[in-house]
Write an enzyme that holds these catalytic residues in place. Structure first.
Site, short mmCIF file in Angstrom:
data_model
loop_
_atom_site.label_atom_id
_atom_site.label_comp_id
_atom_site.label_asym_id
_atom_site.label_seq_id
_atom_site.Cartn_x
_atom_site.Cartn_y
_atom_site.Cartn_z
N SER A 42 -17.57 -5.82 0.47
CA SER A 42 -16.72 -5.08 -0.47
C SER A 42 -17.53 -4.15 -1.34
O SER A 42 -17.01 -3.19 -1.88
CB SER A 42 -16.01 -6.06 -1.40
N HIS A 50 -15.31 -1.31 6.29
CA HIS A 50 -14.64 -2.03 5.20
C HIS A 50 -13.13 -1.92 5.30
O HIS A 50 -12.57 -0.83 5.19
CB HIS A 50 -15.15 -1.47 3.85
N GLU A 108 -13.02 2.09 5.35
CA GLU A 108 -14.17 2.85 4.85
C GLU A 108 -15.33 2.61 5.82
O GLU A 108 -15.70 1.46 6.07
CB GLU A 108 -14.57 2.39 3.44
N ASN A 121 -13.18 0.30 -4.00
CA ASN A 121 -13.48 -0.78 -4.95
C ASN A 121 -14.12 -0.27 -6.23
O ASN A 121 -13.96 -0.87 -7.29
CB ASN A 121 -14.34 -1.86 -4.29
N1 3HC Z 1 -0.60 -10.20 6.82
C1 3HC Z 1 0.08 -9.44 7.69
N2 3HC Z 1 1.14 -8.69 7.37
C2 3HC Z 1 1.55 -8.72 6.09
C3 3HC Z 1 0.89 -9.48 5.11
C4 3HC Z 1 -0.22 -10.24 5.53
N3 3HC Z 1 -0.91 -10.99 4.66
N4 3HC Z 1 1.52 -9.29 3.92
C5 3HC Z 1 2.50 -8.43 4.14
N5 3HC Z 1 2.53 -8.09 5.45
C6 3HC Z 1 3.42 -7.13 6.10
C7 3HC Z 1 4.82 -7.66 6.17
O1 3HC Z 1 5.01 -8.45 7.34
C8 3HC Z 1 5.62 -6.38 6.21
O2 3HC Z 1 5.58 -5.82 7.50
P1 3HC Z 1 6.82 -4.99 8.09
O3 3HC Z 1 7.07 -3.87 7.14
O4 3HC Z 1 6.32 -4.54 9.43
O5 3HC Z 1 7.95 -5.96 8.16
C9 3HC Z 1 4.82 -5.43 5.30
O6 3HC Z 1 3.50 -5.96 5.28
C10 3HC Z 1 5.35 -5.38 3.90
O7 3HC Z 1 5.36 -6.71 3.39
P2 3HC Z 1 6.46 -7.31 2.41
O8 3HC Z 1 7.78 -6.59 2.64
O9 3HC Z 1 6.45 -8.79 2.50
O10 3HC Z 1 5.88 -7.03 1.00
P3 3HC Z 1 5.62 -5.69 0.25
O11 3HC Z 1 6.48 -4.57 0.70
O12 3HC Z 1 5.68 -6.13 -1.16
O13 3HC Z 1 4.12 -5.33 0.64
C11 3HC Z 1 1.78 -5.43 0.38
C12 3HC Z 1 3.07 -6.23 0.47
C13 3HC Z 1 1.53 -4.70 1.69
C14 3HC Z 1 0.67 -6.43 0.13
C15 3HC Z 1 1.92 -4.39 -0.79
O14 3HC Z 1 2.30 -5.05 -1.95
C16 3HC Z 1 0.66 -3.62 -1.06
O15 3HC Z 1 0.37 -2.63 -0.41
N6 3HC Z 1 -0.13 -4.09 -2.06
C17 3HC Z 1 -1.41 -3.49 -2.41
C18 3HC Z 1 -2.49 -4.21 -1.67
C19 3HC Z 1 -3.86 -3.66 -1.96
O16 3HC Z 1 -4.10 -2.94 -2.92
N7 3HC Z 1 -4.82 -4.01 -1.10
C20 3HC Z 1 -6.20 -3.61 -1.28
C21 3HC Z 1 -6.93 -4.60 -2.11
S1 3HC Z 1 -8.64 -4.18 -2.28
C22 3HC Z 1 -9.36 -4.80 -0.90
O17 3HC Z 1 -8.77 -5.44 -0.10
C23 3HC Z 1 -10.80 -4.50 -0.74
C24 3HC Z 1 -11.62 -5.76 -0.82
O18 3HC Z 1 -12.97 -5.40 -0.61
C25 3HC Z 1 -11.51 -6.46 -2.12
#
Ligand code: 3HC
Length: 490
Positions: free
Chosen positions: A121, A142, A154, A192
């Site tokens: 990360s 990433h 990334e 990040n």
């Molecule tokens: N695994 C697989 N698929 C998933 C999932 C998971 N853990 N969580 C959600 N999904 C899928 C669902 O199945 C759904 O798919 P579909 O549209 O094909 O049916 C889709 O994602 C949307 O899910 P939901 O309807 O249940 O929920 P939301 O619309 O609220 O979306 C989210 C959930 C995609 C997590 C959204 O809230 C989001 O984009 N959040 C931001 C996440 C973010 O910022 N991530 C980056 C974090 S930083 C990082 O990771 C870097 C690291 O180094 C720290």
């Protein structure tokens, strides 16, 4: 050529590793999943089965497709099984010593042509590469949580990465259905670096008592249009991972805003790591607190500040009586700069709150040290009647949303100014890595460079945080009368 990557090893099958394994398997590659022991391996298999099972239940996959995907993944506890892999990606915990030890082993086990990638990360890809005899074949790849959903990868090249390898890995990312953004090796890369500074800032504001956890989450979700509030997202990322990333950022930048907020350390020490442990800032079983529906008893309201006429018209339309501030039971000061100055000029300063309308859904309601609890309650009720979610907060410069948003935008300008990434790449990375509706430069243009510059000045004056001072480029663009920072794109 991306086509040369057919067999891929994934080491570490936690949330990220299992998600990455799923992404490769969905794209038709053969995947070897590696974990340290049989129990961890079973948990990894469980992640994959759970995720594809959810997709099946939602009608996104057929039973046959799911079986095919799972059939492409084999599981092992032996690194030696990676001998024939074309690419191995590491997704183990964010501890440099573990990563260096692993890469030393991978270098020994894997064929000389294999590419060794890290999903770190924020740690130095260069330092990881240096433990191997093939630093030219080591790269950062990433992914973002949840890996099957977020479209960004990334690609992190170092000064020792072979010419052309970043391009091959970027092609591979496209083959996975992802959008690559290729950057150099700096702590936190693009996403990040910007995201964790914002999340850590939110944690610091929570600790300072600016506003409550759910209120800050609601403000950023409904007000800024982010898919999740900062505390829900910290829980998703994992508080231990978030803490480690902040540590790494701080070590490189010495920017106090990157120093992990003490509440992160406390929660991590207490074992509250976020979703993976069931509890973090939020608890899994926590009941959704029903929003109290106070009935406003105030019959008479006064509105002060810019836009007062328009807002008064809306209040009248909703049945409220508009009067002078002196005779009002509730005084709303439309402002997001400290409002106590207005309060002290009134005969009843306890009846005044600051009000900042954010987008169509949120209203930040700032109580001063003089505001009575009754006044705040009445204001909240009134805003609910108008269809807005009230976000109670203290009377501090820029209240909540802008206090979090503007420094993030400023950081993006500084990142561009430093030559690390292009405006387009930064916008793409934040949209596809975090699901933001717009990139920081698009947001800057929408809000107006001058508004953001002035907001940053106000924040700097209030908190004296050096990195809140407007980026020199932002200042110069405002002075030069440039409207859109994106006009600078070559
Ligand atoms: N695994 C697989 N698929 C998933 C999932 C998971 N853990 N969580 C959600 N999904 C899928 C669902 O199945 C759904 O798919 P579909 O549209 O094909 O049916 C889709 O994602 C949307 O899910 P939901 O309807 O249940 O929920 P939301 O619309 O609220 O979306 C989210 C959930 C995609 C997590 C959204 O809230 C989001 O984009 N959040 C931001 C996440 C973010 O910022 N991530 C980056 C974090 S930083 C990082 O990771 C870097 C690291 O180094 C720290």
């Amino acid at each position: 050529m991306a086509g040369t990557f057919e067999t891929v090893g994934v080491v570490g099958l936690g949330t990220m590793g299992a998600g990455i394994a799923e992404v490769f398997a969905r794209a038709g590659l053969t995947v070897i999943g590696v974990e340290a022991d049989p129990a961890a391996l079973e948990r990894g298999r469980g992640h994959l089965e759970g995720s594809t099972g959810r997709a099946l239940a939602r009608g996104k996959l057929t039973e046959a497709e799911r079986a095919e995907i799972l059939g492409r993944v084999s599981f092992t506890t032996s690194l030696e099984d990676l001998a024939d892999a074309d690419l191995v990606i590491e997704a183990i915990p964010e501890v440099m010593d573990y990563k260096r030890a692993l890469f030393t082993d991978l270098d020994r086990v894997c064929k000389p042509s294999a590419v060794l990638a890290t999903n770190t990360s924020s740690l130095s890809v260069t330092a990881i590469a240096a433990t191997t005899t093939r630093p030219g074949r080591v790269i950062g790849m990433h992914f973002f949580n949840p890996a099957p959903v977020m479209k960004l990868v990334e690609v992190v090249r170092t000064v020792t990465t072979d010419d052309g390898l970043a391009g091959e890995v970027a092609d591979l990312a496209r083959r996975l259905g992802k959008t690559p953004v290729t950057v150099g090796d700096r702590a936190g890369f693009v996403v990040n670096r910007l995201l964790l500074a914002y999340l850590n800032h939110a944690a610091a504001l929570l600790e300072n008592g600016l506003a409550g956890r759910d209120d800050i989450d609601a403000a950023m979700k409904l007000g800024a249009g982010f898919p999740m509030g900062p505390f829900a997202l910290l829980d998703l990322i994992g508080l231990d991972t978030s803490y480690e990333i902040c540590e790494v950022l701080f070590r490189e930048t010495r920017d106090r805003r990157h120093a992990p907020a003490p509440i992160l350390r406390e929660l991590v020490t207490a074992g509250r790591l976020g979703r993976k442990s069931g509890e973090g800032f939020h608890c899994a079983e926590e009941p959704q607190s029903p929003s109290p529906h106070e009935k406003p008893s105030a019959a008479s309201v006064a509105v002060l500040g810019e836009g007062a006429e328009e807002f008064s018209a809306r209040l009248s339309g909703a049945g409220f009586k508009i009067v002078d501030p002196e005779g009002a039971e509730l005084v709303l000061a439309l402002s997001h700069t400290p409002v106590v100055e207005r309060a002290v000029r009134l005969p009843h300063p306890d009846r005044l709150v600051g009000l900042h309308l954010v987008g169509d859904q949120v209203a930040e309601v700032a109580s001063t040290v003089l505001t009575s609890p009754d006044t705040a309650r009445v204001a909240h009720g009134l805003l609910r009647i108008l269809g807005r979610t009230p976000v109670p907060c203290k009377d501090r410069a820029e209240f909540v949303v802008d206090a979090l948003l503007y420094p993030y935008l400023n950081d993006a300008v500084r990142m561009y100014e430093s030559g690390y990434a292009s405006i387009e790449d930064i916008d793409t990375a934040m949209k596809l890595g975090c699901g933001y509706p717009a990139g920081p430069f698009e947001t800057l243009d929408r809000l107006g460079l001058e508004t953001v510059r002035d907001g940053l000045r106000a924040l700097y004056a209030e908190y004296r945080e050096p990195s809140f001072a407007p980026a020199p480029l932002l200042d110069q663009l405002v002075t030069a009368g440039v409207r859109s920072i994106r006009d600078l794109t070559p």
